[in-house]
Motif scaffolding. Structure first.
Motif, PDB file in Angstrom:
ATOM      1  N   UNK A  42      -1.187   2.483  -8.412  1.00  0.00           N
ATOM      2  CA  UNK A  42      -2.477   2.393  -9.099  1.00  0.00           C
ATOM      3  C   UNK A  42      -3.556   1.804  -8.196  1.00  0.00           C
ATOM      4  N   UNK A  43      -3.166   0.830  -7.365  1.00  0.00           N
ATOM      5  CA  UNK A  43      -4.130   0.257  -6.413  1.00  0.00           C
ATOM      6  C   UNK A  43      -4.613   1.342  -5.459  1.00  0.00           C
ATOM      7  N   UNK A  44      -3.661   2.143  -4.950  1.00  0.00           N
ATOM      8  CA  UNK A  44      -4.016   3.234  -4.032  1.00  0.00           C
ATOM      9  C   UNK A  44      -4.958   4.227  -4.709  1.00  0.00           C
ATOM     10  N   UNK A  45      -4.637   4.603  -5.951  1.00  0.00           N
ATOM     11  CA  UNK A  45      -5.473   5.566  -6.677  1.00  0.00           C
ATOM     12  C   UNK A  45      -6.868   4.994  -6.913  1.00  0.00           C
ATOM     13  N   UNK A  46      -6.938   3.723  -7.286  1.00  0.00           N
ATOM     14  CA  UNK A  46      -8.224   3.077  -7.528  1.00  0.00           C
ATOM     15  C   UNK A  46      -9.065   3.025  -6.255  1.00  0.00           C
ATOM     16  N   UNK A  47      -8.387   2.837  -5.116  1.00  0.00           N
ATOM     17  CA  UNK A  47      -9.083   2.775  -3.830  1.00  0.00           C
ATOM     18  C   UNK A  47      -9.403   4.164  -3.279  1.00  0.00           C
ATOM     19  N   UNK A  48      -8.776   5.203  -3.879  1.00  0.00           N
ATOM     20  CA  UNK A  48      -9.020   6.570  -3.422  1.00  0.00           C
ATOM     21  C   UNK A  48      -8.177   6.988  -2.241  1.00  0.00           C
ATOM     22  N   UNK A  49      -6.999   6.324  -2.084  1.00  0.00           N
ATOM     23  CA  UNK A  49      -6.099   6.648  -0.987  1.00  0.00           C
ATOM     24  C   UNK A  49      -4.780   7.181  -1.531  1.00  0.00           C
ATOM     25  N   UNK A  50      -4.040   7.869  -0.675  1.00  0.00           N
ATOM     26  CA  UNK A  50      -2.676   8.265  -1.039  1.00  0.00           C
ATOM     27  C   UNK A  50      -1.819   7.007  -1.115  1.00  0.00           C
ATOM     28  N   UNK A  51      -0.789   7.067  -1.960  1.00  0.00           N
ATOM     29  CA  UNK A  51       0.060   5.894  -2.179  1.00  0.00           C
ATOM     30  C   UNK A  51       0.603   5.322  -0.873  1.00  0.00           C
ATOM     31  N   UNK A  52       1.093   6.184  -0.004  1.00  0.00           N
ATOM     32  CA  UNK A  52       1.676   5.711   1.253  1.00  0.00           C
ATOM     33  C   UNK A  52       0.656   5.163   2.237  1.00  0.00           C
ATOM     34  N   UNK A  53      -0.597   5.556   2.059  1.00  0.00           N
ATOM     35  CA  UNK A  53      -1.622   5.156   3.024  1.00  0.00           C
ATOM     36  C   UNK A  53      -1.884   3.654   3.002  1.00  0.00           C
ATOM     37  N   UNK A  54      -1.807   3.034   1.830  1.00  0.00           N
ATOM     38  CA  UNK A  54      -2.140   1.602   1.793  1.00  0.00           C
ATOM     39  C   UNK A  54      -1.011   0.737   2.346  1.00  0.00           C
ATOM     40  N   UNK A  55       0.190   1.310   2.478  1.00  0.00           N
ATOM     41  CA  UNK A  55       1.310   0.547   3.048  1.00  0.00           C
ATOM     42  C   UNK A  55       1.047   0.176   4.503  1.00  0.00           C
TER      43      UNK A  55
END
Length: 198
Positions: free
Chosen positions: A34-47
């Motif tokens: 959800x954090x990734x979606x809220x930030x507009x990134x793919x889930x793996x990208x924020x890792x």
């Protein structure tokens, strides 16, 4: 030519996304996806920037305090004594339309600080700095003759800190009782108790 990525900007963007989620849904419901979606990134990208939700929370807590410290230092520039203390409190207290939302994030952090040693240490470090500033301003008020002689500075620092924390909780749990007028009147009443009488 490959696009240049500003990693600090991306980290800040992810942290802001978490804070928006905390305001809307609470910290427990904010997953990494959800954090990734809220930030507009793919889930793996924020890792690449944060390995887990706890690391995002720690960064958000640091950012919140850093922003508050910057506002406080800018606000008290050229002031001293009780005027400086009042200005400092104005920056800490949940004033304005965004105040209750900000307070909700603060309360989420406090809850985790009580359970997580790393966040507890960050909270303690920043609050000790704030208490040192309060002590300095009250000391200046004493030097300038504006502090009542019976006021114990250490006790006054505790009282100001407790009042500021209490207003954060009231802003979340009873927002109608923590509007700008209530906050302003409460702050003035507290500082008036510290003030020397002519």
């Amino acid at each position: 030519m490959p696009k240049i990525v500003d990693h600090d900007e991306r980290r800040a963007h992810i942290v802001e996304a978490l804070m928006r989620l905390i305001v809307r849904d609470g910290f427990e419901r904010a997953t990494m996806r959800e954090i990734a979606a809220e930030a507009g990134y793919a889930h793996g990208a924020i890792a690449r920037y944060f390995p887990d939700k706890q690391s995002v929370l720690t960064a958000a807590f640091q950012r919140l305090h850093t922003q508050a410290n910057e506002r406080i230092l800018a606000g008290v520039e050229g002031l001293r004594g009780l005027d400086a203390l009042r200005e400092m409190c104005l920056e800490i207290l949940p004033f304005g339309e965004a105040g209750p939302r900000y307070a909700k994030v603060v309360l989420a952090f406090w809850d985790h600080a009580a359970q997580d040693r790393e966040i507890w240490e960050i909270h303690r470090e920043h609050n000790l700095r704030w208490r040192e500033l309060m002590q300095r301003f009250l000391g200046e008020a004493r030097e300038d003759g504006e502090l009542a002689p019976e006021i114990d500075i250490a006790t006054a620092v505790n009282e100001v800190s407790a009042r500021n924390a209490g207003w954060q909780m009231i802003a979340v749990l009873m927002p109608a009782e923590a509007g700008d007028l209530h906050l302003d009147q409460g702050l003035d009443a507290l500082l008036d108790r510290f003030r020397a009488r002519p």
